[in-house]
Design a protein around this motif. Structure first.
Motif, PDB file in Angstrom:
ATOM      1  N   SER A 393       0.825  -1.214   0.000  1.00 22.11           N
ATOM      2  CA  SER A 393       0.000   0.000   0.000  1.00 22.11           C
ATOM      3  C   SER A 393       0.853   1.255   0.000  1.00 22.11           C
ATOM      4  O   SER A 393       0.522   2.254   0.639  1.00 22.11           O
ATOM      5  N   ALA A 394       1.967   1.224  -0.730  1.00 21.55           N
ATOM      6  CA  ALA A 394       2.833   2.400  -0.859  1.00 21.55           C
ATOM      7  C   ALA A 394       3.371   2.461  -2.282  1.00 21.55           C
ATOM      8  O   ALA A 394       3.605   1.430  -2.930  1.00 21.55           O
ATOM      9  N   GLY A 395       3.570   3.695  -2.776  1.00 18.79           N
ATOM     10  CA  GLY A 395       4.093   3.880  -4.122  1.00 18.79           C
ATOM     11  C   GLY A 395       3.074   3.523  -5.186  1.00 18.79           C
ATOM     12  O   GLY A 395       1.880   3.828  -5.069  1.00 18.79           O
ATOM     13  N   LEU A 396       3.527   2.866  -6.235  1.00 13.00           N
ATOM     14  CA  LEU A 396       2.639   2.411  -7.304  1.00 13.00           C
ATOM     15  C   LEU A 396       1.779   1.253  -6.808  1.00 13.00           C
ATOM     16  O   LEU A 396       2.085   0.620  -5.796  1.00 13.00           O
ATOM     17  N   SER A 397       0.715   0.950  -7.534  1.00 11.52           N
ATOM     18  CA  SER A 397      -0.188  -0.120  -7.113  1.00 11.52           C
ATOM     19  C   SER A 397       0.525  -1.472  -7.119  1.00 11.52           C
ATOM     20  O   SER A 397       1.479  -1.686  -7.883  1.00 11.52           O
ATOM     21  N   GLY A 398       0.055  -2.394  -6.293  1.00 10.32           N
ATOM     22  CA  GLY A 398       0.676  -3.701  -6.188  1.00 10.32           C
ATOM     23  C   GLY A 398       0.736  -4.470  -7.494  1.00 10.32           C
ATOM     24  O   GLY A 398       1.815  -4.933  -7.898  1.00 10.32           O
ATOM     25  N   PRO A 399      -0.380  -4.635  -8.192  1.00  6.24           N
ATOM     26  CA  PRO A 399      -0.337  -5.370  -9.465  1.00  6.24           C
ATOM     27  C   PRO A 399       0.581  -4.724 -10.492  1.00  6.24           C
ATOM     28  O   PRO A 399       1.257  -5.415 -11.258  1.00  6.24           O
ATOM     29  N   PHE A 400       0.609  -3.381 -10.509  1.00  4.29           N
ATOM     30  CA  PHE A 400       1.470  -2.681 -11.463  1.00  4.29           C
ATOM     31  C   PHE A 400       2.939  -2.946 -11.132  1.00  4.29           C
ATOM     32  O   PHE A 400       3.748  -3.237 -12.030  1.00  4.29           O
ATOM     33  N   LEU A 579      -3.191  -0.984 -17.561  1.00  2.00           N
ATOM     34  CA  LEU A 579      -4.142  -0.110 -16.866  1.00  2.00           C
ATOM     35  C   LEU A 579      -3.491   1.117 -16.249  1.00  2.00           C
ATOM     36  O   LEU A 579      -4.188   2.016 -15.772  1.00  2.00           O
ATOM     37  N   GLY A 580      -2.150   1.181 -16.262  1.00  2.00           N
ATOM     38  CA  GLY A 580      -1.500   2.274 -15.570  1.00  2.00           C
ATOM     39  C   GLY A 580      -1.631   2.109 -14.067  1.00  2.00           C
ATOM     40  O   GLY A 580      -2.127   1.084 -13.568  1.00  2.00           O
ATOM     41  N   SER A 581      -1.187   3.117 -13.326  1.00  2.00           N
ATOM     42  CA  SER A 581      -1.212   2.997 -11.871  1.00  2.00           C
ATOM     43  C   SER A 581      -1.471   4.342 -11.215  1.00  2.00           C
ATOM     44  O   SER A 581      -0.982   5.384 -11.683  1.00  2.00           O
ATOM     45  N   GLY A 582      -2.220   4.285 -10.141  1.00  2.00           N
ATOM     46  CA  GLY A 582      -2.311   5.425  -9.251  1.00  2.00           C
ATOM     47  C   GLY A 582      -1.145   5.411  -8.285  1.00  2.00           C
ATOM     48  O   GLY A 582      -0.279   4.528  -8.344  1.00  2.00           O
ATOM     49  N   ILE A 583      -1.107   6.371  -7.354  1.00  2.00           N
ATOM     50  CA  ILE A 583      -0.067   6.447  -6.339  1.00  2.00           C
ATOM     51  C   ILE A 583      -0.747   6.420  -4.968  1.00  2.00           C
ATOM     52  O   ILE A 583      -1.718   7.148  -4.730  1.00  2.00           O
ATOM     53  N   TYR A 584      -0.245   5.590  -4.073  1.00  2.00           N
ATOM     54  CA  TYR A 584      -0.776   5.558  -2.709  1.00  2.00           C
ATOM     55  C   TYR A 584      -0.347   6.808  -1.952  1.00  2.00           C
ATOM     56  O   TYR A 584       0.828   7.217  -2.026  1.00  2.00           O
TER      57      TYR A 584
END
Length: 646
Positions: A393-400, A579-584
């Motif tokens: 749950s930090a940085g880029l998403s786990g799957p990404f 899908l790209g990634s969000g940031i936590y």
């Protein structure tokens, strides 16, 4: 040594990869991933900034759409090289080309510098070599649409000519080149004769599902089809029964049938001509021409007629995009290699640090969105520890992050065992090309000359004895079992004095070995391979240039190879990365996607500019509409089929 992989053997070994499904569905998948024209709402990103890493076709497409659709987004492209285009590279006289000493993604040193020295006789078009992409299939509607809208003229690229040559070492043809049409139509003729003779039995096969009452009629129709399909000669036996045989002939005296799809030894004109004798089925099978060369590649979906090329060189593609981006207010900063990408939790911005020419100081850029058009393995040393945090749950998403780490492993820690030369397939593919310039009469033939007949007040036109029956080659590709694999003839400037050839285009282990060799040794190998099409042909090649894409700075490969991963893993990672990634944030809440990877590496058409464009459009759709589900693939593209033509 042939580097070709037989289709039958390939499918037997790799049936789980659904290679042919990938090929058949590639364009459909690309279109479905961006259904309909991309619509971004005007002003929807006013006050926002986008950083695009890399001025390849995908990065340029991303910038163009953000600007052209008036989203309000400020757009800056950071390009490490001194040019746009990425792997889309056109070389002209005076250009220089410098590879790194090896294929390592970082820490390598510059190797030899080549200077392009093509000549331009008066009246000739400007010579050039497309060292990267060289053709545009007619099914690549996105790219062709952009070129139409940007006013970039295109012309036909000739993928195949019946006059092209096929050369195989050893075998029944004594290593001599055979004209393409002879191989093609002789094998059709013999197969057609066998089907004709066995039509009645063949139509009874349960797989064909032909009702018994219709089988006699279908057998007759099948025989009629074979007469046309194989150019069979039909006669009657002593009992009046029709007999069809494959027997090439220009026809009996006084009547020219011209049953000679396979060509002539003496070209027809005033006389009927002399048809080329048939190649025996035993010799054709013994030669294994379909296995030792890419003979049937021109029939495959991506290479079938009609193909195109931009007039004046493939780099007209990126130049047109770059002009549009500049005119619409975007910035393209060349000589700007990205060193690190980090995230500022307080301002919710990317922090991108870039090297500058002439100083060790790094320049800082900030942006709300980041699109990476660089090959994914480079991100291993560029993304910050914060973004690649091992904490789920930090940085880029786990799957990404999982997808990125799988790509890193496929590039830097491949599980396959190296072969005796040290080659092991990695995520980024090895591929090399060689270009030559030469006088066109080497493949288009000598001029027809006029001379007087001794003792007579008449003149006749003639060609050298060695060219009697030879049809000049205008475009297309000649194939060989040699390591050069293929020779591309120019598809333009047919009346010019000189032309530029692609004198080698190879892949995988062969390309790996070639990339380890100095430039001159590669050129020597290419000339040796070309000489198998004639000593004069090999000797006439001039001003050679060689490129190993795995050695090219900031690129280090020809295309992505998802097949180096286990299939199920590759599919999952491909979909997650697309899908790209969000940031936590610091509270463990994931934002909407703001970091995207673009490029043909995340498309159903790896190695093609169309794939690069579609990947960009897909990421923009994801950015603009994060709540709308994106289509996923259920197979990964296998570049051995999609690009290499297995």
């Amino acid at each position: 040594m042939s580097q070709y992989v037989d289709r039958a053997e390939f499918l037997a070994k790799h049936s789980s990869r659904q290679a042919w499904a990938a090929l058949d569905k590639a364009t459909l998948a690309a279109n479905n991933s961006v259904a309909g024209p991309l619509q971004l709402e005007e002003g929807s990103f006013a006050g926002k900034r986008a950083i695009i890493l890399g001025a390849g076709v995908s990065g340029l497409t991303t910038a163009y759409e953000l600007l052209a659709q008036k989203t309000g987004m400020a757009v800056t492209i950071l390009e490490a090289q001194n040019r746009t285009g990425g792997r889309c590279l056109t070389l002209r006289t005076g250009d220089t080309l410098t590879e790194d000493k090896n294929s390592e993604l970082s820490g390598s040193e510059p190797w030899e510098t080549q200077t392009i020295r093509f000549k331009q006789p008066v009246g000739d078009e400007q010579p050039y070599l497309n060292a990267g992409p060289g053709r545009i299939p007619s099914s690549h509607k996105h790219l062709l649409g952009y070129l139409r809208d940007f006013g970039v003229a295109v012309e036909v690229y000739v993928m195949n000519s019946g006059s092209n040559l096929v050369q195989m070492d050893g075998g029944p043809f004594n290593s001599e080149p055979v004209v393409y049409r002879r191989l093609d139509h002789n094998i059709r003729g013999w197969l057609a004769q066998m089907v004709y003779d066995n039509a009645a039995e063949l139509v009874t096969s349960a797989d064909l599902d032909i009702p018994e009452a219709e089988q006699a009629e279908r057998a007759k129709q099948l025989q009629n089809l074979m007469v046309s399909f194989g150019e069979l000669s039909v006669s009657k036996d002593a009992h009046g029964k029709p007999v069809a045989k494959y027997a090439p002939t220009a026809g009996p005296d006084g009547f020219e049938q011209a049953l000679a799809r396979a060509g002539f030894d003496v070209l027809p004109g005033v006389d009927a001509g002399k048809a080329a004798s048939a190649l025996g089925l035993n010799s054709l099978l013994e030669s294994e021409f379909w296995k030792k060369t890419r003979f049937y590649q021109p029939s495959d979906f991506l290479w079938q007629s009609t193909l195109f090329q931009p007039v004046g060189g493939m780099d007209q593609v990126q130049h047109a995009f770059a002009r549009q981006v500049a005119a619409l207010g975007g910035d393209i900063h060349l000589n700007s290699p990205v060193k690190t990408i980090d995230w500022d939790h307080k301002t919710k911005e990317f922090i991108v640090l870039v090297a500058q020419v002439g100083t060790d100081a790094l320049k800082e850029y900030r942006a709300d969105y980041c699109f990476s058009n660089m090959a994914m393995p480079f991100l291993k040393d560029i993304l910050s520890e914060k973004l690649l945090s091992p904490v789920p749950s930090a940085g880029l998403s786990g799957p990404f992050k999982d997808g990125l780490h799988a790509v890193f492993k496929a590039q830097f820690e491949p599980s396959a065992t190296p072969d005796k030369d040290g080659y092991v397939a990695r995520f980024l593919a090895n591929t090399t090309k060689v270009g030559w310039q030469a006088d066109r009469n080497l493949w288009q033939g000598s001029d027809v000359t006029e001379h007087h007949v001794d003792g007579h007040d008449v003149s006749v036109c003639s060609v050298p004895d060695s060219e009697i029956g030879v049809v000049p080659i205008f475009g297309g590709i000649s194939w060989t079992s040699d390591e050069i694999a293929q020779i591309w003839y120019p598809s333009t400037g047919y009346h010019d004095e000189k032309g530029v050839l692609t004198g080698a285009y190879n892949f995988s282990s062969v390309a790996y070995r070639w990339g380890k060799k100095p430039v001159q040794e590669r050129l020597d190998n290419a000339r040796k391979g070309a000489s198998k099409f004639g000593e004069a042909f090999g000797a006439g090649l001039q001003d050679g240039v060689a490129i190993a894409w795995q050695n090219m700075p900031y690129i280090k490969g020809g295309w992505a190879q998802w097949q180096v991963m286990p299939t199920e893993d590759a599919v999952r990672h491909f979909n997650d990365l697309s899908l790209g990634s969000g940031i936590y944030d610091e509270n463990g809440s994931l934002s909407d996607p703001v970091f995207f990877v673009v490029g043909d590496q995340l498309s159903s058409l790896p190695g093609w500019q169309e794939g690069a464009i579609v990947a960009a459009l897909k990421s923009l759709r994801r950015m603009a509409y994060p709540d709308i589900a994106m289509p996923a693939v259920n197979f990964v593209p296998d570049t051995r089929v999609m690009v290499e033509g297995i």
